[in-house]
Motif scaffolding. Structure first.
Motif, PDB file in Angstrom:
ATOM      1  N   UNK A  70       0.633  -1.441   0.051  1.00 14.77           N
ATOM      2  CA  UNK A  70       0.022  -0.083  -0.101  1.00 14.77           C
ATOM      3  C   UNK A  70       1.155   1.272   0.148  1.00 14.77           C
ATOM      4  N   UNK A  71       2.042   1.469   0.387  1.00 14.80           N
ATOM      5  CA  UNK A  71       2.971   2.278   0.668  1.00 14.80           C
ATOM      6  C   UNK A  71       4.408   2.053   0.252  1.00 14.80           C
ATOM      7  N   UNK A  72       5.461   2.548   1.098  1.00 12.34           N
ATOM      8  CA  UNK A  72       6.832   2.424   1.256  1.00 12.34           C
ATOM      9  C   UNK A  72       6.836   2.098   2.253  1.00 12.34           C
ATOM     10  N   UNK A  73       6.273   2.716   3.508  1.00 12.02           N
ATOM     11  CA  UNK A  73       6.494   2.422   3.976  1.00 12.02           C
ATOM     12  C   UNK A  73       5.727   0.633   4.631  1.00 12.02           C
ATOM     13  N   UNK A  74       4.368   0.445   3.987  1.00 12.95           N
ATOM     14  CA  UNK A  74       3.910  -0.875   4.008  1.00 12.95           C
ATOM     15  C   UNK A  74       4.717  -1.917   4.115  1.00 12.95           C
ATOM     16  N   UNK A  75       5.740  -1.480   2.760  1.00 13.48           N
ATOM     17  CA  UNK A  75       6.195  -2.545   2.070  1.00 13.48           C
ATOM     18  C   UNK A  75       7.915  -2.615   3.181  1.00 13.48           C
ATOM     19  N   UNK A  76       8.194  -2.294   3.655  1.00 13.81           N
ATOM     20  CA  UNK A  76       9.325  -2.041   4.580  1.00 13.81           C
ATOM     21  C   UNK A  76       8.620  -3.016   5.965  1.00 13.81           C
ATOM     22  N   UNK A  77       8.242  -2.498   6.088  1.00 17.75           N
ATOM     23  CA  UNK A  77       7.521  -3.102   7.569  1.00 17.75           C
ATOM     24  C   UNK A  77       6.735  -4.336   7.134  1.00 17.75           C
ATOM     25  N   UNK A  78       6.408  -5.134   5.941  1.00 17.58           N
ATOM     26  CA  UNK A  78       6.475  -5.884   5.226  1.00 17.58           C
ATOM     27  C   UNK A  78       7.312  -7.690   5.609  1.00 17.58           C
ATOM     28  N   UNK A  79       8.720  -6.007   5.146  1.00 16.91           N
ATOM     29  CA  UNK A  79       9.828  -6.751   4.633  1.00 16.91           C
ATOM     30  C   UNK A  79      10.293  -7.257   6.261  1.00 16.91           C
ATOM     31  N   UNK A  80      10.216  -6.246   6.676  1.00 15.24           N
ATOM     32  CA  UNK A  80      10.782  -6.308   8.495  1.00 15.24           C
ATOM     33  C   UNK A  80      10.441  -7.753   8.960  1.00 15.24           C
ATOM     34  N   UNK A  81       8.451  -7.866   9.024  1.00 17.90           N
ATOM     35  CA  UNK A  81       8.444  -9.112   9.033  1.00 17.90           C
ATOM     36  C   UNK A  81       8.541 -10.471   9.125  1.00 17.90           C
ATOM     37  N   UNK A  82       9.007 -10.201   7.152  1.00 18.85           N
ATOM     38  CA  UNK A  82       9.245 -11.454   6.596  1.00 18.85           C
ATOM     39  C   UNK A  82      11.179 -11.856   7.022  1.00 18.85           C
ATOM     40  N   UNK A  83      11.639 -10.774   7.638  1.00 14.21           N
ATOM     41  CA  UNK A  83      12.999 -10.992   7.696  1.00 14.21           C
ATOM     42  C   UNK A  83      13.329 -11.093   9.186  1.00 14.21           C
ATOM     43  N   UNK A  84      12.084 -10.739  10.553  1.00 15.96           N
ATOM     44  CA  UNK A  84      12.258 -11.168  12.188  1.00 15.96           C
ATOM     45  C   UNK A  84      11.554 -12.039  12.196  1.00 15.96           C
ATOM     46  N   UNK A  85      11.052 -12.659  11.216  1.00 15.48           N
ATOM     47  CA  UNK A  85      10.165 -14.305  11.701  1.00 15.48           C
ATOM     48  C   UNK A  85      11.310 -14.907  12.330  1.00 15.48           C
ATOM     49  N   UNK A  86      11.514 -15.479  12.929  1.00  9.35           N
ATOM     50  CA  UNK A  86      12.043 -16.721  13.637  1.00  9.35           C
ATOM     51  C   UNK A  86      11.741 -18.492  13.100  1.00  9.35           C
ATOM     52  N   UNK A  87      10.692 -18.493  12.037  1.00 13.84           N
ATOM     53  CA  UNK A  87      10.330 -19.643  11.929  1.00 13.84           C
ATOM     54  C   UNK A  87      11.081 -19.214  10.566  1.00 13.84           C
ATOM     55  N   UNK A  88      11.175 -18.349   9.869  1.00 14.04           N
ATOM     56  CA  UNK A  88      11.636 -18.268   8.222  1.00 14.04           C
ATOM     57  C   UNK A  88      13.736 -17.926   7.985  1.00 14.04           C
ATOM     58  N   UNK A  89      13.688 -16.967   9.606  1.00 13.65           N
ATOM     59  CA  UNK A  89      15.165 -17.280   9.321  1.00 13.65           C
ATOM     60  C   UNK A  89      15.796 -18.630   9.920  1.00 13.65           C
ATOM     61  N   UNK A  90      14.920 -19.357  10.549  1.00 10.57           N
ATOM     62  CA  UNK A  90      15.797 -20.888  10.817  1.00 10.57           C
ATOM     63  C   UNK A  90      15.452 -21.558   9.169  1.00 10.57           C
ATOM     64  N   UNK A  91      14.197 -21.095   8.438  1.00  9.59           N
ATOM     65  CA  UNK A  91      14.149 -22.398   7.428  1.00  9.59           C
ATOM     66  C   UNK A  91      15.130 -21.948   6.369  1.00  9.59           C
ATOM     67  N   UNK A  92      16.353 -20.561   6.941  1.00 13.19           N
ATOM     68  CA  UNK A  92      16.601 -19.911   5.885  1.00 13.19           C
ATOM     69  C   UNK A  92      18.060 -20.397   6.312  1.00 13.19           C
ATOM     70  N   UNK A  93      18.451 -20.629   7.435  1.00 14.92           N
ATOM     71  CA  UNK A  93      19.723 -21.835   8.287  1.00 14.92           C
ATOM     72  C   UNK A  93      19.518 -22.744   8.300  1.00 14.92           C
ATOM     73  N   UNK A  94      18.474 -24.116   7.785  1.00 17.48           N
ATOM     74  CA  UNK A  94      18.129 -25.234   7.504  1.00 17.48           C
ATOM     75  C   UNK A  94      18.353 -25.169   6.107  1.00 17.48           C
ATOM     76  N   UNK A  95      18.407 -23.970   5.184  1.00 14.54           N
ATOM     77  CA  UNK A  95      18.717 -24.553   3.820  1.00 14.54           C
ATOM     78  C   UNK A  95      17.198 -25.348   3.117  1.00 14.54           C
TER      79      UNK A  95
END
Lengths: 411, 411
Positions: free
Chosen positions: A297-322
């Motif tokens: 919806x906006x640049x700020x909304x995009x950043x918030x969504x990006x950070x929600x992905x970037x901060x998610x422990x489940x996303x981050x552990x999946x990345x670590x686990x390839x």
């Protein structure tokens, strides 16, 4: 602690910045057998800008800097590693006072033009005498080079020193921009939990310098995250010595002014470089992750969504686990609290479209995506299907290394 | 996966709830050699209330339930584990439709009174035939007991089944409340990422039941967190069969009405019990952490500060490492974004005051605090010094076990 596998190959060659000198020393604030205090000195006439943590429990030096910034001028910055002087009450305030007083005496400059930063353990009184005792020696050692040594002296859990340099034309005059940073955990906007100090020989009124800094930080340090934790001590300071002979720019010069174009680009690029180095040194990091969000919806909304992905422990552990577990990206988009259309959501990993229009692509072949996940640089792109807002954020995986560092070490 | 060290010693004895029957079956939705589908059937006249995830990418069954809830009546709930039917587009919607259609046929009830929930992997089409093929057999197996089996059948990464029962008086009539839950990762408000199904023989109009449920969830499931991630599938449903012979309560009965006092307390207590079981089964959990926040600007601010502490990876790793690193609690209070007075902040760990008025207590002795950190139950209390808002939240440590589970297992 071994050097991060994501570290740059070497520290850059950094030229001197006219009007800026520095010195470091091993004062034993906490660490033994390493430099831990850095003094920057600037010639008279140097302007300054700064951005600080938004934490409600900011440290004593951050409070000092906020006030000093009102004077718009800087003659010195004194930095120590090993003790954050945060949550140290009245004693902490007095410590800052003694240190900046000492610096003002050693450099014969106004106390209100001395800035201070501390990083390290929270809640322990700063043994400020270890610093004040060394100020005379530090003042005697000041010289124009040695930015690599300064980057070393401010490290805490960092596994490599972080520096970057750029040059840019203002008018026909080339100006230099140097910067160093530290930080590897407690990294999240605002600010990305870290210290960073920059100097340039450009001649820029403080209010303009401030707007330039805030603009560049919005696209660099405020777009990175390691663990979503925000420090009490985040500080970025930029000093402009004004020794370059370019035409004067007034304080109300617009950021879009063509005379500022190259400088602004160089400053943003330099801060982006330092910000990426901080992510590449993220505690336990094995992968450098770039997340592009479009269609928000906006640049700020995009950043918030990006950070929600970037901060998610489940996303981050999946990345670590390839593991190309894109369902967790869907989850993180959903929890961001920003507008997103589930049935228009599209996700790519490593340039391969994984999902579109709210479901997995027909005949999805996981093999190339799984191959991409095994690499060191991971690219995730998401289109949330509601608007034209875009943002790019950076993070790293969540690994056993992060747990090791933070469960075992009182930083 | 070994059973969590924080698990209760045994599953509680759960009585039948008049008007509610259940059955389970191994349908092979994803897992082999275990039950994975559970059918609840309710007698005609049963009212229903529900609370669902606030995710913007909610699953197909969640969307179905939201619509079905408008009818205020429930005759069945069908639940499967192993596949969340989330982010499955039009196919996902059709799957839900076929499953609830099948249930309505097998039980001879209106389709709009059949609720559905799915939990497991996101983004893979639900093999709904594995469920629809079993509905006749499930309908034939329905009986009043077997809540332990139901709690087993809905598990995913859970290491133990979660159930609780309470009784309460409404007027002079005793009513029964049974509940089961599943969840161990992707746990954060709203809702605490999980499924939970409750049944009572109380006679309560749906709007009143809804208010009672929301009130109790605000003090239980919405006060726990494991990893700050919010699922696409969170669902809590409560069915009230109305077979208990207490005096009627009208839909607009106030929550503070004395006739509801015991029931409301029992419902909150039951949900709190289930919520704690979810935290005790938090992925990799070794410690059960209670965080009390006082002195906040409001109840909501207190809850936000509590969750900022509970979700901080640095606080959670310190807990896992048995390190009384209270500086990280200061950091987390600061990053919560809620009003806090750094210079009035007080922190206790295990009942021992660590800091007050914004600094460490004079003569602080870490020994008793370090001892407390070695235990299984950790208590953190914070007073942020600005008001009278209070909240209590629960979480667990962040351990190597969490990384193992989530880096290696596609849940």
């Amino acid at each position: 602690m071994p050097v991060s596998p994501l570290a740059p190959k070497s520290f850059p060659e950094m030229p001197a910045v006219a009007g800026a000198r520095l010195a470091t020393r091993a004062c034993g604030v906490k660490y033994k057998d390493r430099t831990d205090v850095c003094l920057f000195a600037f010639d008279p006439g140097t302007t300054v800008a700064g951005v600080f943590t938004k934490s409600k429990t900011a440290s004593a030096p951050v409070e000092w800097c906020r006030r000093a910034l009102k004077g718009k001028k800087a003659r010195a910055i004194i930095v120590n590693a090993g003790n954050a002087n945060a949550f140290t009450g009245r004693a902490g305030k007095k410590s800052v006072d003694r240190v900046v007083d000492g610096v003002a005496g050693a450099l014969d400059c106004p106390k209100g033009q001395v800035f201070a930063a501390s990083t390290g353990v929270i809640g322990e009184p700063l043994p400020d005498q270890t610093i004040t005792n060394a100020l005379k020696a530090l003042a005697g050692d000041l010289k124009g080079d040695g930015w690599d040594g300064a980057a070393q002296a401010i490290m805490t859990t960092d596994t490599f020193p972080k520096g970057a340099t750029r040059s840019a034309l203002i008018g026909e005059q080339e100006v230099t921009l140097n910067g160093i940073a530290k930080g590897s955990g407690m990294i999240a906007p605002d600010m990305a939990t870290m210290l960073s100090f920059l100097a340039t020989d450009a001649k820029l009124p403080a209010p303009l310098l401030q707007r330039l800094l805030e603009d560049a930080i919005g696209r660099s340090f405020n777009c990175i995250t390691v663990d979503g934790d925000t420090s009490t001590s985040d500080t970025v300071l930029i000093a402009a010595t004004g020794q370059a002979r370019h035409p004067k720019l007034s304080a109300d010069t617009k950021l879009g002014d063509p005379r500022l174009k190259a400088f602004r680009a160089a400053l943003t690029d330099l801060l982006m470089d330092l910000a990426h180095q901080v992510v590449r040194d993220g505690e336990g990091a094995q992968k450098f992750v770039t997340i592009d969000v479009a269609g928000a919806a906006s640049k700020n909304a995009a950043r918030k969504i990006g950070l929600a992905i970037a901060n998610s422990p489940l996303v981050k552990t999946a990345i670590a686990g390839e593991d190309p577990n894109w369902g967790r990206i869907v989850m993180a988009v959903g929890k961001a609290g920003e507008k997103a259309d589930r049935d228009r959501l599209a996700i790519s990993i490593g340039g391969v479209e994984v999902a579109r229009r709210g479901e997995v692509v027909p005949g999805y072949d996981e093999a190339p995506v799984a191959r991409h996940m095994k690499g060191q640089d991971i690219a995730i792109a998401v289109d949330v299907g509601v608007g034209r807002g875009r943002a790019r954020v950076w993070t790293c995986g969540l690994t056993h290394g992060y747990i090791d560092i933070n469960a075992d070490y009182r930083s």
